[in-house]
Write a protein that holds these residues in place. Structure first.
Motif, short mmCIF file in Angstrom:
data_model
loop_
_atom_site.label_atom_id
_atom_site.label_comp_id
_atom_site.label_asym_id
_atom_site.label_seq_id
_atom_site.Cartn_x
_atom_site.Cartn_y
_atom_site.Cartn_z
N TYR A 65 0.97 -1.52 0.21
CA TYR A 65 0.18 -0.21 -0.39
C TYR A 65 1.04 1.08 0.39
CZ TYR A 65 -3.07 4.02 1.76
OH TYR A 65 -3.47 4.70 2.03
N LYS A 66 2.18 1.63 0.74
CA LYS A 66 3.28 2.82 0.74
C LYS A 66 3.33 2.78 -0.37
CE LYS A 66 5.20 2.80 4.77
NZ LYS A 66 6.42 2.33 5.55
N SER A 67 4.06 2.03 -1.20
CA SER A 67 4.28 1.79 -2.39
C SER A 67 3.31 1.91 -3.64
CB SER A 67 5.38 0.44 -2.61
OG SER A 67 6.82 -0.03 -1.32
N ASN A 68 2.42 1.67 -3.28
CA ASN A 68 1.85 1.87 -4.47
C ASN A 68 0.63 3.21 -4.68
OD1 ASN A 68 2.96 -0.02 -6.53
ND2 ASN A 68 2.43 -1.51 -4.51
N GLN A 69 -0.50 2.48 -3.55
CA GLN A 69 -1.53 3.46 -3.59
C GLN A 69 -1.39 5.06 -2.63
OE1 GLN A 69 -1.97 0.14 -2.81
NE2 GLN A 69 -3.63 -0.56 -3.90
N LEU A 70 -0.09 4.64 -1.59
CA LEU A 70 -0.31 6.13 -0.85
C LEU A 70 0.30 6.72 -1.73
CD1 LEU A 70 0.04 7.09 1.57
CD2 LEU A 70 1.67 5.87 2.50
N SER A 75 1.43 11.99 -4.45
CA SER A 75 2.07 13.25 -5.66
C SER A 75 0.85 13.85 -5.62
CB SER A 75 2.55 11.87 -6.28
OG SER A 75 1.50 10.94 -6.62
N GLY A 76 -0.49 13.50 -5.57
CA GLY A 76 -2.12 14.09 -5.99
C GLY A 76 -1.79 15.02 -5.03
#
Length: 214
Positions: A65-70, A75-76
């Motif tokens: 989750y930290k490496s992808n969704q979070l 970044s947004g």
């Protein structure tokens, strides 16, 4: 002679009562199951095996989750976002109890196995909008636009778990619509749902409270 017979009769009855009591006390079919006693906790409830997940798997999934969704969300937002939310046990237990009690009060035929809780991923509004909602007036300003969870009671209706409001029996047949359907803006849905519904939020976000958990 009559007195002697009466005395013997009394002794006989007393002996039979004593034998009956001993037989009930030592009757193996009347003994309490030791395992049942061992499985009873101090509060009178039966102990059950707790659900378990391998720690390595938890770390892997949280890391994913930290490496992808979070990473994508941050970044947004151009800021750090929360990666966990904490509720004290009393709040969770009270919320579940209130769901059950209010539902039983309005419809005693509804069993607990038809009830549940859905957790919606959500985010707090911008700081300038946050304090326009009375439910958010005590929310830390650092929570602006951060991830959170909102828990909504569910009722199984026609074998489908539907969001509903335990304090409003009118929702027991068809539930309520939390998410807007296609073609309807959130403002329209907000006007349709002008009354409050049973829900739980106000958990503690980490970060900012705990910088790193996993």
């Amino acid at each position: 002679m009559i007195m002697y017979s009466t005395r013997n009769l009394k002794f006989t009855i007393a002996g039979l009562i004593l034998l009956l009591g001993m037989s009930l006390f030592y009757n193996p079919f009347c003994k309490t199951d030791a395992s049942a006693v061992a499985d009873t906790s101090a509060d009178g409830s039966n102990d059950v095996s707790i659900s378990k997940i391998d720690i390595g798997l938890i770390q892997s999934m949280v890391g994913n989750y930290k490496s992808n969704q979070l990473k994508f969300v941050e970044s947004g937002l151009n800021k750090r976002d929360a990666q966990s939310i904490w509720f004290d046990l009393g709040t969770l237990k009270n919320f579940v109890r209130q769901i059950e009690q209010n539902t039983k009060k309005h419809d005693s035929k509804i069993n607990s196995d038809r009830l549940g809780v859905r957790m919606y991923y959500a985010s707090y509004p911008a700081q300038e909008d946050m304090f326009t909602y009375k439910d958010l007036k005590s929310t830390p300003k650092e929570y602006e636009k951060m991830h959170t969870l909102i828990m909504i009671p569910t009722l199984k209706i026609k074998n489908i778990n539907v969001d509903y409001n335990p304090i409003d029996p009118a929702t027991y047949d068809n539930g309520i619509k939390i998410l807007s359907s296609k073609g309807k803006s959130s403002q329209i849905v907000a006007k349709m749902m002008s009354t409050a519904t049973a829900a739980q939020n106000h958990g503690t976000l980490s970060p900012p409270e705990n910088d790193e958990l996993f």
